[in-house]
Write an enzyme that holds these catalytic residues in place. Structure first.
Site, PDB file in Angstrom:
ATOM      1  N   HIS A  78      29.654 -94.228  23.891  1.00  0.00           N
ATOM      2  CA  HIS A  78      28.580 -93.370  24.580  1.00  0.00           C
ATOM      3  C   HIS A  78      29.386 -92.318  25.304  1.00  0.00           C
ATOM      4  CE1 HIS A  78      24.804 -92.316  26.638  1.00  0.00           C
ATOM      5  NE2 HIS A  78      25.493 -91.722  27.677  1.00  0.00           N
ATOM      6  N   GLU A  79      30.277 -92.621  26.225  1.00  0.00           N
ATOM      7  CA  GLU A  79      31.076 -91.638  26.947  1.00  0.00           C
ATOM      8  C   GLU A  79      32.210 -90.669  26.091  1.00  0.00           C
ATOM      9  OE1 GLU A  79      30.215 -91.194  29.736  1.00  0.00           O
ATOM     10  OE2 GLU A  79      28.761 -93.154  30.105  1.00  0.00           O
ATOM     11  N   GLU A  87      23.436 -85.394  26.437  1.00  0.00           N
ATOM     12  CA  GLU A  87      23.084 -86.645  26.249  1.00  0.00           C
ATOM     13  C   GLU A  87      22.754 -86.824  24.353  1.00  0.00           C
ATOM     14  OE1 GLU A  87      23.510 -88.680  28.635  1.00  0.00           O
ATOM     15  OE2 GLU A  87      22.595 -90.638  27.714  1.00  0.00           O
TER      16      GLU A  87
HETATM   17 CO    CO Z   1      25.239 -90.108  28.971  1.00  0.00          CO
END
Ligand code: CO
Length: 497
Positions: free
Chosen positions: A260-261, A290
């Protein structure tokens, strides 16, 4: 020096100050000794003050006025000037007194929230939150809006997004995703035991670094560290930092957190360095940011193809734990759909019900339909309605997230947008790269990254999110892409059950 060069130099100096402050924040979350907190708060406040003065200076205002009437600029330069003008005019709407009052109120609210959460007692937070909501309402009036007060706050996080847009999206979530999930959770769960045996922390760390490298994260221009809550922060495209956390008994925490990061970080590393300090060198919005993290985390990292490509590497690190397991087992285990109380631990489908509750609550609050004191009851009723679960205490209910204590209203919907944009972008990438699935199965993500760089990263803030989406995919944000993705993946996962 031309006017435009003067403008560029001014913005770059402001950015130098902002990124210096960001570096202090990174340090605070990673290596700062506990005793450093008091002076650090002071240093941060000083830098924030300097940045605010520079951002709202009369000199910059004059420069922007002149540039607005300058005919020699090209399209990109014009777009930059327009964006900075918009930011400048907005910043000027805040009086110094208001900024200070808001900042003091946020400090108090944050402290009260911490205590309230620790004691699971909403009453401790309520009076401070009430004051904060009043101030945020005032902020909406300061900023101005067309239809709904909350529009003014959504605009801060996701330019162009309105309350109406979000309502329409959640209407679709309610009519399509809610019944789909209801059907899935009526079936028996896949076992998650495989994820919760002992996995050596050092080896998990090495695997996370391996994944970042495979994704294309450039360690010459970034690094990974450990923190309590994983995050990404950057000081320009040439220094992008991610953090992860490692739980010996939860394999998915570190892996999915890192991916995710890593997705956020690839976006930042992909922004054009030549545009440092300018809007064209910055990310578009929280929703688009995002979309990058979730595309990598969910569409790639939670797919069977991904685990087919990575399983042998994982097994090399954990031969004993995985001796009787396959890529399919990991895939099933990290995709269990189950209603739960805590947003950040939710699966990728029920996740959006958590956000829907927060949005409905904020909307009711800003429409004065409910009062702050009524938040817990409102929250608990919605969790019952959408997730079918009882909230045992406020610390696991309306006190779980920090956002409101920071005054971040109109923020949560960007999380849902991220997933919905991700599904739409990924569908287009698969169409443009017919071999993508096969490449992912062999652990090769280079053409996907190239696609993201060319279609999204390189433009910085040149376009608003809505416009970018149309340019990239040929249509507006369309919830059907997410539903199609969900149906295909979870339809298969739960068909044998
Ligand atoms: Co995020």
């Amino acid at each position: 020096m031309s006017l435009y060069e003067e403008y560029k130099a001014t913005l770059q100096r402001i950015t130098d100050v902002n990124f210096s402050a960001a570096l202090l924040s990174w340090d605070q979350e990673t290596y700062m000794p506990a005793g450093g907190a008091e002076l650090r708060a002071r240093q941060q406040a000083t830098l924030a003050g300097i940045s605010h003065e520079m951002t709202t200076s009369e000199a910059l205002g004059k420069l922007l006025d002149q540039l607005e009437n300058e005919n020699s600029l090209d399209e990109k330069q014009k777009a930059n000037v327009q964006q900075t003008l918009k930011d400048y005019r907005r910043a000027k709407k805040y009086s110094r007194a208001f900024v200070e009052e808001l900042s003091a109120c946020i400090s108090e609210a944050f402290n009260a929230w911490q205590e309230a959460k620790a004691k699971s007692d909403f009453k401790i937070f309520a009076p401070k939150l009430k004051k904060l909501v009043e101030l945020k309402r005032k902020e909406c009036e300061l900023l101005g809006y067309k239809e709904h007060a909350l529009d003014a706050l959504l605009e801060l996080h996701e330019p162009g997004l309105t309350t109406k847009d979000v309502e329409l999206l959640y209407n679709e979530v309610r009519s399509e995703l809610v019944p789909f999930v209801k059907n899935i959770i009526s079936k028996p769960l896949h076992s998650q035991d495989l994820l919760h045996i002992s996995y050596d922390k050092g080896k998990q760390w090495d695997f996370s670094v391996h994944i970042l490298k495979q994704m294309g994260f450039d360690f010459n221009y970034g690094r990974q560290d450990i923190s309590v809550h994983p995050f990404t922060i950057n000081f320009g495209a040439q220094d992008v930092r991610v953090t992860t956390r490692i739980d010996e008994f939860n394999l998915s925490d570190c892996v999915t957190g890192t991916i995710h990061e890593g997705g956020h970080a690839l976006y930042e590393q992909g922004l054009p360095n030549s545009e440092y300090g300018l809007p064209s060198g910055e990310a578009i919005s929280l929703g688009i940011h995002e979309s990058q993290s979730r595309l990598w985390e969910n569409n790639v990292g939670r797919s069977l193809s991904f685990w087919k490509g990575q399983f042998s590497e994982l097994k090399k690190s954990f031969p004993e734990q995985l001796k009787n397991s396959t890529a399919e087992d990991i895939f099933s285990a990290i995709n269990v759909v189950q209603p739960s109380l805590i947003r950040i631990n939710a699966d990728e489908l029920t996740y959006h019900f958590h956000i829907m509750v927060r949005f409905e609550l904020e909307k009711a609050l800003f429409e004065n339909k409910i009062q702050v004191e009524e938040i817990p009851a409102f929250w608990n009723q919605r969790y019952k309605d959408y997730l079918g679960i009882d909230v045992p205490k406020d610390s696991e209910g309306c006190l779980q997230d920090v956002h409101w204590s920071h005054g971040s209203f109109g923020y949560f919907p960007t999380y849902s947008l991220g997933s919905f944009y991700a599904a739409q972008f990924f569908a287009k990438a698969k169409k443009d790269i017919p071999t993508l699935e096969k490449e992912i199965e062999s652990g090769n993500y280079s053409s996907l990254l190239k696609w993201l760089r060319e279609n999204i990263h390189q433009y910085g803030k040149r376009y608003e999110a809505k416009e970018l989406c149309e340019r990239v995919t040929g249509e507006k944000l369309n919830f059907n892409y997410f539903m199609e993705y969900a149906k295909e993946k979870y339809g298969k996962l739960y068909s044998d059950k």
